[in-house]
Scaffold this motif. Sequence first.
Motif, PDB file in Angstrom:
ATOM      1  N   PHE A   9       0.825  -1.209   0.000  1.00 53.91           N
ATOM      2  CA  PHE A   9       0.000   0.000   0.000  1.00 53.91           C
ATOM      3  C   PHE A   9       0.862   1.263   0.000  1.00 53.91           C
ATOM      4  N   CYS A  10       1.948   1.245   0.766  1.00 53.82           N
ATOM      5  CA  CYS A  10       2.828   2.417   0.809  1.00 53.82           C
ATOM      6  C   CYS A  10       3.478   2.673  -0.544  1.00 53.82           C
ATOM      7  N   ILE A  11       3.953   1.615  -1.193  1.00 51.29           N
ATOM      8  CA  ILE A  11       4.592   1.763  -2.505  1.00 51.29           C
ATOM      9  C   ILE A  11       3.586   2.255  -3.545  1.00 51.29           C
ATOM     10  N   MET A  12       2.382   1.699  -3.505  1.00 53.68           N
ATOM     11  CA  MET A  12       1.365   2.113  -4.479  1.00 53.68           C
ATOM     12  C   MET A  12       0.948   3.569  -4.245  1.00 53.68           C
ATOM     13  N   ALA A  13       0.845   3.973  -2.984  1.00 51.31           N
ATOM     14  CA  ALA A  13       0.522   5.377  -2.691  1.00 51.31           C
ATOM     15  C   ALA A  13       1.614   6.296  -3.219  1.00 51.31           C
ATOM     16  N   HIS A  14       2.873   5.858  -3.131  1.00 46.25           N
ATOM     17  CA  HIS A  14       3.991   6.641  -3.657  1.00 46.25           C
ATOM     18  C   HIS A  14       3.920   6.742  -5.184  1.00 46.25           C
ATOM     19  N   LEU A  15       3.656   5.612  -5.851  1.00 41.37           N
ATOM     20  CA  LEU A  15       3.624   5.606  -7.317  1.00 41.37           C
ATOM     21  C   LEU A  15       2.433   6.404  -7.863  1.00 41.37           C
ATOM     22  N   LEU A  16       1.328   6.405  -7.135  1.00 41.73           N
ATOM     23  CA  LEU A  16       0.119   7.071  -7.630  1.00 41.73           C
ATOM     24  C   LEU A  16      -0.080   8.460  -7.043  1.00 41.73           C
TER      25      LEU A  16
END
Length: 516
Positions: A443-450
């Motif tokens: 979730f943290c990585i996806m929040a960063h990418l998006l």
Amino acid sequence: MKIPFCILVIFLLYCDVFSTHIKGDFSTDEFFKFLVKFGFQKTEIHNQKETYGYIFGNITSKDTFKYPITFAVLDRKHFIHYYNNRDISDKETACQYMFQNLNASAYHPKCNAYGQDLFRRIPCPHNQLCIDEDMPWNVIKHNQFTYVIQNSGQPRFWYVSMVSCYLDETTCSWHHYSGAPSADNKTLTEIPQIINYDFWLVNGSPNLSFYNTMLYQFSFDRKNTLELYLVFWLCYIILVPVQLYAVRIQRHPVTKLFTSSLVLEFIALCFNVLHTMKFAADGVGFTGLDVAGDIFDIMSRTLFMLLLLLLAKGWAVTRLELTYKPLVFGVWMVYGIVHVLLYVWNTTEVDIVEEIDEYQTWPGWLVLTLRVAIMTWFVLELRNTMMYEHNMPKLNFLLHFGASSLVWFVYLPIIALIALQISPLWRFKFILGITYSADCLAFCIMAHLLWPTRSEQYLLLAPPDYTAGIEELDEFSESPHVVHSDTVALTAAESINADDEEVIFTRPHKNGIAFS
């Protein structure tokens, strides 16, 4: 993903609850009733009183029993043979076989004075101690019986049950007790009798006022789960508001889908925290919240998997139209339903004696197989999307997205295999910790990418004022002063480019997009 309401209702009615405050009743016509499995901690030599396990409570009945039946507290070594013989159709024979290996181990004042304290004859007399409590000072105040569990070598599971068998003190043999004789002397039927029980299982002495509430009510295999839930709850309490801010300033379908998955996970974690905190206080918790939290957790993960599949197919990155919609959503629905069925199966169908986790059952292997198949499909779709993409920001996004998503897909089959080698006393915490860590990191990585300022480079954005912006540019370009400026610029350009070179006219930029 929608979960059929009837499945949840049936599950709530029949699920086995991991409580440590056990209340209920037992009828002699049931013959055998398994009550609870509880892991007691290792007893420390220099701190025995605080590390003993205790079982204490009250077992009474309004009926008068001709013979007292049996309340059994057994470790796994003694329990297996006893439990496996409970289904013998002739209950008289069943009693004899169930206690065959226990006669030499269990204490009885007349039949085995040197045995272990494994049984209580029940029901206990009203307002009195059970007849087997020959050391009243060891009984917890306001209770009729107390077991003190000592595990000198290592933590162990203990199994608590009731059975309609009694010991004949004259012959030291076991017999079936079916109930009170019928008042009608012409019939041989016997009336079932009811026993009411209310008891606790705890790690640590109830007489100590400073016991650790984080450990006291919990079975050893569930110890420290409250701290684990609280740690990840604190992580999500930071991540969720940040992502809600992001979706507020960028109302894009991808961002909305990811935010929905994240919010579902946060709700699930809130339910689990509330249940576990109450469980730490009363040994029961909120059963409904516990089940709802697990279901929301499954829905969050399946929704997140759907998002990964859509992005791998290039949706909203390289194309606006999604191909093979029925296949994508069909696979997603099948995976979600099977995952819910696995949860129900693991909680209601797995025999308590089998020391296995959810991924060691056939529904568990089916979920893992589906996950690996979906992961393979994900890789193929992502590879196909990247082959036809030449924009570097988008390729970089797909590369980082693919690497992190692949780790999320593959971690579950790996820990399921590793868990096979881990003791059941530690397995639940191991799987729970790794699963929550992997999901939180994903979730943290996806929040960063998006994040909006970053995703503008590779997501196909369609702002609400996109059409209005073009119309404003058209009106601006047709205004008199702009026409005059264009005429002057054209005259200057023609005088400079005498060799009939191509002249390119470019309109002003709007939202980072050049309109030519």
